[in-house]
Design a protein around this motif. Structure first.
Motif, PDB file in Angstrom:
ATOM      1  N   THR A 394      16.288  19.764 -10.461  1.00  0.00           N
ATOM      2  CA  THR A 394      15.456  18.870  -9.656  1.00  0.00           C
ATOM      3  C   THR A 394      14.574  18.017 -10.564  1.00  0.00           C
ATOM      4  O   THR A 394      14.392  16.819 -10.336  1.00  0.00           O
ATOM      5  CB  THR A 394      14.587  19.668  -8.667  1.00  0.00           C
ATOM      6  N   TYR A 414      23.068  25.788  -4.659  1.00  0.00           N
ATOM      7  CA  TYR A 414      22.555  26.089  -3.315  1.00  0.00           C
ATOM      8  C   TYR A 414      23.519  26.993  -2.551  1.00  0.00           C
ATOM      9  O   TYR A 414      23.097  27.865  -1.779  1.00  0.00           O
ATOM     10  CB  TYR A 414      22.316  24.785  -2.536  1.00  0.00           C
ATOM     11  N   ASP A 419      22.103  28.519   0.772  1.00  0.00           N
ATOM     12  CA  ASP A 419      21.278  27.485   1.405  1.00  0.00           C
ATOM     13  C   ASP A 419      22.204  26.328   1.760  1.00  0.00           C
ATOM     14  O   ASP A 419      22.303  25.328   1.046  1.00  0.00           O
ATOM     15  CB  ASP A 419      20.173  27.041   0.433  1.00  0.00           C
ATOM     16  N   ARG A 422      20.960  22.382   2.276  1.00  0.00           N
ATOM     17  CA  ARG A 422      20.690  21.661   1.015  1.00  0.00           C
ATOM     18  C   ARG A 422      21.983  21.483   0.208  1.00  0.00           C
ATOM     19  O   ARG A 422      22.163  20.463  -0.465  1.00  0.00           O
ATOM     20  CB  ARG A 422      19.634  22.397   0.195  1.00  0.00           C
ATOM     21  N   TYR A 425      23.722  18.515   1.680  1.00  0.00           N
ATOM     22  CA  TYR A 425      23.049  17.273   1.300  1.00  0.00           C
ATOM     23  C   TYR A 425      23.446  16.856  -0.122  1.00  0.00           C
ATOM     24  O   TYR A 425      23.780  15.683  -0.371  1.00  0.00           O
ATOM     25  CB  TYR A 425      21.535  17.490   1.417  1.00  0.00           C
ATOM     26  N   ARG A 426      23.436  17.817  -1.045  1.00  0.00           N
ATOM     27  CA  ARG A 426      23.767  17.501  -2.441  1.00  0.00           C
ATOM     28  C   ARG A 426      25.240  17.133  -2.605  1.00  0.00           C
ATOM     29  O   ARG A 426      25.587  16.213  -3.358  1.00  0.00           O
ATOM     30  CB  ARG A 426      23.425  18.689  -3.349  1.00  0.00           C
TER      31      ARG A 426
END
Length: 466
Positions: A394, A414, A419, A422, A425-426
């Protein structure tokens, strides 16, 4: 044999030193005392200069020039209040003496008030036609103020007064170099060489200006002319060696470095450059030999220890590589690249805690290279701290926001901690940036690649991009 007091000698310094060895007192003109004092000041013999000033003022109590020399010594020795008091007295007597304002400028310079020093020096310029020394002082004051253009102009005036004033010539080129005006420096030096074709200093500086522009052939010609002008010019041989390295002519580079060693006491830098040439020639044993000579000559040259580290790292002797990189770090613990190298070695040795710390040090010291974040995150995962790895990437993403590599890796991390929002999303971000590099995710996280969840995301992104 002591000189007679009334003898008109052409050697006032010898006469003065003869006087100091006897009880006799010889008389000197005030001008002779000035010559004697300047001689001692120029040769760093302050105690003898002070003796000459004392005796000179005893014989010539009203000499403004001798008093000014006394003030010059006071300023040199930081007796600034006493110097200022004497200058106040002299200014009442002779307010048009430029040397009074020069010494006041020197005092302000000592107090780091360079603006006031410049103002006084400009005033001194208006009082004299002999402006060489004043322009030299102005150049230095402007350097202190980081006003390189103004400094350059003043040093240029010094060179125009005396083209053999190499100190000012060096300062002119230093200003060009700081301003990154290599073209300007090249033009200036070529113009200078039109008038001084055998100036080895100018040829040497010209070669150095061609070097950052990667005009290696032109640089080589310049260094050759410097050597023709003075075949004992060690700096020209050394710089020529560096150019030959850039041209891949390593054997010739070694020959030039060897010349510098034969002319003067060997330097650690020459040994280091020779070692690197042998390394480029794939002559590892010769390279190692010269790297060891480097650190033997100068044990505090950290680059020597780094070179030995690199040698053992290539030989896959990681324990020795670690030993020598630690020597480099002990010398320069603020060098981010050394910590990064140390981290890499620890990582290969599976010393994950030490590798993590070393990467952390590298980043804290300003190493933000792309692979630093990647390898540091990998070490964190090997330490079973995936959350730390995500935090590292990050941070790295702030420097590389449009790189798909970090996004693919973060998606996988993730997924490791389940997770999914997330991770999704990545992964979508990564595919949008560069779907052709999806193989990076597949290679590193094969356990997730063929899952229905990932397959669906890939298909959705492909449909959206059609």
């Amino acid at each position: 044999m002591p000189l007679e007091p009334n003898e008109r000698s052409g050697q006032p310094i010898a006469k003065f030193e003869s006087m100091l060895k006897t009880d006799d007192i010889y008389f000197f003109d005030a001008e002779d005392f000035q010559d004697i004092i300047h001689h001692y000041l120029n040769n760093g013999k302050i105690a003898l200069a002070k003796k000459a000033i004392k005796i000179g003022l005893q014989q010539h109590t009203d000499s403004v020039e001798l008093k000014l020399l006394s003030i010059e010594v006071m300023v040199f020795e930081n007796n600034l209040e006493q110097a200022e008091a004497m200058l106040d007295e002299l200014q009442l007597i002779d307010s048009s003496n430029e040397e009074i304002f020069i010494q006041r400028a020197n005092i302000y310079s000592k107090k780091d008030n360079h603006e006031a020093a410049v103002s006084l020096l400009h005033h001194a310029l208006n009082l004299t036609e002999d402006s060489f020394d004043i322009h030299s002082l102005l150049g230095m004051e402007y350097l202190f103020m980081d006003k390189f253009e103004e400094a350059k102009n003043n040093f240029m005036k010094c060179v125009s007064f005396d083209e053999q004033d190499y100190s000012s010539l060096y300062n002119v080129i230093y200003c060009f170099e700081f301003l990154e005006d290599y073209d300007g420096a090249i033009l200036y030096l070529n113009d200078y060489l039109e008038r001084n074709p055998y100036s080895e200093v100018a040829w040497h500086q010209l070669g150095k200006m061609y070097f950052p522009k990667k005009l290696y052939k032109e640089a080589l010609v310049a260094f050759d002319f410097a050597i023709i002008s003075d075949d004992s010019f060690i700096g020209a041989y050394f710089e020529k060696g560096k150019v030959l390295e850039k041209l891949g002519r390593y054997e010739e580079a070694i020959e030039n470095y060897d010349i510098t060693i034969s002319m003067e006491d060997p330097t650690s830098y020459a040994y280091l450059r020779i070692g690197r040439c042998y390394e480029k020639l794939n002559k590892d044993e010769e390279a190692k030999s010269y790297y060891y000579r480097t650190v033997h000559e100068d044990p505090l040259l950290d680059k020597g220890w780094l070179a030995i580290t690199g040698y053992y790292f290539r030989q896959k002797n990681y324990d020795k590589a670690l030993h020598y990189i630690n020597k480099a770090i002990n010398i320069d613990g603020e060098n981010a690249k050394y910590w990064k190298k140390c981290a890499r070695i620890h990582s290969v040795l599976k010393n994950n805690d030490e590798a993590y710390y070393a990467y952390q040090q590298a980043v804290e010291l300003g190493n933000y290279e792309f692979d630093t974040w990647f390898h540091w995150a990998d070490v964190a995962v090997q330490n079973l701290d995936v959350h730390a790895a995500i935090q590292i990437l990050t941070q790295g993403q702030e420097f590389y926001p449009q790189t798909c590599e970090m996004q693919y890796k973060m998606a996988g991390y993730y997924l490791l901690i389940s997770d999914y929002p997330r991770a999704q999303y990545r992964l979508i971000n990564a595919l949008k940036i560069d779907a052709d590099k999806l193989h990076l995710f597949k290679d590193e996280f094969p356990q997730f690649y063929n899952t229905e969840w990932v397959t669906n995301i890939i298909e959705e992104v492909k449909k959206a991009s059609r």
